[in-house]
Design a protein around this motif. Sequence first.
Motif, short mmCIF file in Angstrom:
data_model
loop_
_atom_site.label_atom_id
_atom_site.label_comp_id
_atom_site.label_asym_id
_atom_site.label_seq_id
_atom_site.Cartn_x
_atom_site.Cartn_y
_atom_site.Cartn_z
N ARG A 15 -2.49 -14.21 10.01
CA ARG A 15 -3.67 -13.37 9.81
C ARG A 15 -3.30 -12.11 9.03
N GLU A 16 -2.15 -11.54 9.38
CA GLU A 16 -1.67 -10.35 8.66
C GLU A 16 -1.42 -10.67 7.19
N PHE A 17 -0.83 -11.82 6.93
CA PHE A 17 -0.53 -12.26 5.56
C PHE A 17 -1.83 -12.39 4.76
N VAL A 18 -2.82 -13.07 5.33
CA VAL A 18 -4.10 -13.27 4.66
C VAL A 18 -4.81 -11.94 4.42
N ASN A 19 -4.81 -11.07 5.44
CA ASN A 19 -5.48 -9.78 5.31
C ASN A 19 -4.86 -8.93 4.20
N ARG A 20 -3.54 -8.94 4.12
CA ARG A 20 -2.86 -8.15 3.09
C ARG A 20 -3.12 -8.72 1.69
N ARG A 21 -3.14 -10.05 1.57
CA ARG A 21 -3.42 -10.65 0.28
C ARG A 21 -4.86 -10.37 -0.15
N LEU A 22 -5.79 -10.47 0.78
CA LEU A 22 -7.19 -10.18 0.47
C LEU A 22 -7.37 -8.72 0.12
N LEU A 38 -15.18 -2.71 -1.05
CA LEU A 38 -14.62 -1.37 -0.87
C LEU A 38 -14.48 -1.02 0.60
N LEU A 39 -15.46 -1.42 1.41
CA LEU A 39 -15.41 -1.14 2.84
C LEU A 39 -14.22 -1.84 3.48
N TYR A 40 -14.04 -3.12 3.15
CA TYR A 40 -12.89 -3.86 3.70
C TYR A 40 -11.58 -3.26 3.22
N HIS A 41 -11.49 -2.99 1.93
CA HIS A 41 -10.26 -2.44 1.35
C HIS A 41 -9.94 -1.09 1.98
N ALA A 42 -10.95 -0.27 2.22
CA ALA A 42 -10.74 1.06 2.78
C ALA A 42 -10.28 0.99 4.24
N ILE A 43 -10.96 0.17 5.03
CA ILE A 43 -10.63 0.08 6.46
C ILE A 43 -9.23 -0.49 6.66
N TYR A 44 -8.94 -1.59 5.96
CA TYR A 44 -7.61 -2.18 6.13
C TYR A 44 -6.55 -1.31 5.47
N GLY A 45 -6.93 -0.61 4.41
CA GLY A 45 -6.00 0.30 3.76
C GLY A 45 -5.61 1.45 4.67
#
Length: 203
Positions: A5-12, A67-74
């Motif tokens: 899951r971490e791998f997929v989240n970072r790639r996305l 942008l919301l996903y990128h910001a939160i996970y970032g």
Amino acid sequence: MAGNREFVNRRLHSLLGVIPIGVFLTQHLIVNHFVTGGPESFNKASNFMGSLPFKIVLETVIIYLPLLYHAIYGLYIAFTANSNVNRFGTFRNWMYLLQRITGVITLIFIAWHVWQTRVAAAFGTEVNYDMMHDILSSPFMFGFYLVGILSAIFHFANGLWSFLVSWGITVSPRSQRITTYVTIGVFVILSLISIQTLIAFVS
């Protein structure tokens, strides 16, 4: 399972930072650069972008949700990452640290910029040359926009380098060295475009 899951989240997270967010950033900077041709030139470009069909749907799907996903996970990455520049002050370690710092600065800037422009437009204020001229006529806001935009450009350019590495596009040291120069070039060109734009709004 957690590792996958971490791998997929970072790639996305990496992919969305380049496509569509990075593409939109570049397009937005180029459209704003029309102000160097005068207020009317900027207003025409701005009106064209504002009159696109299905604008709300396009903005939501292509800009706001990614942008919301990128910001939160970032933010998660930024506040859980361990920087080791004190022990290993290499170029890439510094880029890693600056990527996290500029990410936070960019998020603050984007939130404020959206509030000043898109939210204001929703309440009937016209987004045009006069609006941006009034905002940037304040030396504080000019400095704030300058720092915010340059942070966003750095975050995109350096993120582009990381994207190419993490997706296995640039594997060899030579290819990574070449893309370092290319992404520095992207940063310089977009920064010059942005500085010219900011100056044009107040000159």
